[in-house]
Design a protein around this motif. Structure first.
Motif, PDB file in Angstrom:
ATOM      1  N   LEU A  18       0.822  -1.208   0.000  1.00 13.27           N
ATOM      2  CA  LEU A  18       0.000   0.000   0.000  1.00 13.27           C
ATOM      3  C   LEU A  18       0.858   1.262   0.000  1.00 13.27           C
ATOM      4  O   LEU A  18       0.564   2.224  -0.721  1.00 13.27           O
ATOM      5  N   LEU A  19       1.920   1.267   0.788  1.00 16.06           N
ATOM      6  CA  LEU A  19       2.808   2.430   0.810  1.00 16.06           C
ATOM      7  C   LEU A  19       3.514   2.601  -0.532  1.00 16.06           C
ATOM      8  O   LEU A  19       3.701   3.726  -1.004  1.00 16.06           O
ATOM      9  N   GLN A 186      -2.326  -1.599  -6.158  1.00 16.15           N
ATOM     10  CA  GLN A 186      -1.844  -2.298  -4.973  1.00 16.15           C
ATOM     11  C   GLN A 186      -2.983  -2.646  -4.031  1.00 16.15           C
ATOM     12  O   GLN A 186      -2.945  -3.669  -3.343  1.00 16.15           O
ATOM     13  N   ALA A 187      -4.020  -1.803  -3.989  1.00 14.70           N
ATOM     14  CA  ALA A 187      -5.177  -2.102  -3.141  1.00 14.70           C
ATOM     15  C   ALA A 187      -5.874  -3.378  -3.612  1.00 14.70           C
ATOM     16  O   ALA A 187      -6.251  -4.231  -2.796  1.00 14.70           O
ATOM     17  N   GLN A 188      -6.047  -3.503  -4.914  1.00 19.07           N
ATOM     18  CA  GLN A 188      -6.662  -4.723  -5.441  1.00 19.07           C
ATOM     19  C   GLN A 188      -5.782  -5.934  -5.144  1.00 19.07           C
ATOM     20  O   GLN A 188      -6.287  -7.024  -4.857  1.00 19.07           O
ATOM     21  N   ARG A 189      -4.484  -5.735  -5.214  1.00 15.95           N
ATOM     22  CA  ARG A 189      -3.550  -6.824  -4.919  1.00 15.95           C
ATOM     23  C   ARG A 189      -3.670  -7.257  -3.454  1.00 15.95           C
ATOM     24  O   ARG A 189      -3.720  -8.456  -3.148  1.00 15.95           O
ATOM     25  N   VAL A 190      -3.749  -6.278  -2.552  1.00 11.94           N
ATOM     26  CA  VAL A 190      -3.872  -6.578  -1.123  1.00 11.94           C
ATOM     27  C   VAL A 190      -5.210  -7.246  -0.834  1.00 11.94           C
ATOM     28  O   VAL A 190      -5.282  -8.228  -0.079  1.00 11.94           O
ATOM     29  N   PHE A 201      -9.937  -1.083   1.283  1.00  9.46           N
ATOM     30  CA  PHE A 201     -10.413   0.103   0.570  1.00  9.46           C
ATOM     31  C   PHE A 201     -10.744   1.258   1.515  1.00  9.46           C
ATOM     32  O   PHE A 201     -10.784   2.412   1.078  1.00  9.46           O
ATOM     33  N   ALA A 202     -10.942   0.960   2.790  1.00  7.69           N
ATOM     34  CA  ALA A 202     -11.058   2.045   3.767  1.00  7.69           C
ATOM     35  C   ALA A 202      -9.723   2.761   3.921  1.00  7.69           C
ATOM     36  O   ALA A 202      -9.671   4.006   3.977  1.00  7.69           O
TER      37      ALA A 202
END
Length: 232
Positions: A18-19, A186-190, A201-202
């Protein structure tokens, strides 16, 4: 309601992903802003130039770019444009980070079209007598704009340009469709790896919101520091 647990995403590889995505999004925004501002200024000057051909070119650029969705720009520069290149150059591009390069090109072309109109409005807000006086002193069109008109238009132009920067920041999320490793990618990956959709997603929403609020605060600070004074 299922139990929410953010600790899993705030440590280890999920946090790093995410970072990393946040950093890439910021880099896309920064590089695009640096490239779009001079391009937008050039387009705005074309739209105000004495030459009809120059004005027509500026008009065609702005209307042509703004009439096509940003998603299409992204897909064009990633899938279509490289196909027109020589095989060796195309292989070199695909061997590197072509996703980020295509995203920057698409964002730059798209953002510059909107910024150009804001810059043009600021230039036109300066009394025309200023341009006439500069030309009477022997300055050419470009010299008059650079030395006389552009400096005076800054206070009018900067606030809408900051708003366009906010739009640019949000538009970086569309780069996920071509595989650029920005925040949404990266959000979709996480989310896929952790099965923590709400928490993922929050956090991403908080990331976008934080940078957006920072840009908005800079706009408010600028307007407070340099209030716009309309000449009577």
């Amino acid at each position: 309601m299922p139990h929410l647990d953010f600790t899993l995403l705030l440590q280890g590889q999920y946090r790093d992903w995410l970072l990393s995505g946040l950093l890439v999004s910021l880099q896309l925004s920064g590089l695009t802003l640096l490239a779009a501002l001079p391009l937008a200024t050039a387009i705005a000057l074309l739209r105000l130039a004495p030459s009809r051909l120059a004005r027509a070119l500026g008009f065609a650029y702005v209307e042509g770019v703004r009439s096509v969705p940003l998603l299409v720009h992204m897909l064009f520069w990633y899938f279509a444009a490289p196909e027109a290149l020589p095989q060796g150059l195309k292989a070199w591009l695909y061997g590197g980070n072509i996703e980020a390069a295509a995203a920057v090109i698409a964002l730059t072309i798209y953002t510059a079209a909107y910024m150009a109109e804001d810059i043009r409005s600021g230039l036109r807000a300066v009394p025309h007598t200023q341009l006439e006086a500069a030309r009477a002193l022997g300055f050419g069109f470009l010299q008059s704009m650079r030395l006389v008109i552009l400096p005076q238009s800054l206070r009018i132009t900067v606030p809408p340009l900051i708003s366009q920067t906010l739009n640019l920041w949000k538009n970086t999320s569309i780069a996920t469709v071509i595989g650029a490793a920005e925040l949404m990618y990266q959000a979709q990956r996480v989310e896929t790896a952790s099965f923590r959709g709400f928490e993922t997603f929050a956090l991403v929403t908080a990331g976008y919101l934080s940078i957006s609020l920072l840009i908005t605060a800079l706009a408010q600070l600028y307007q407070w520091r340099y209030p716009l004074r309309v000449a009577s």
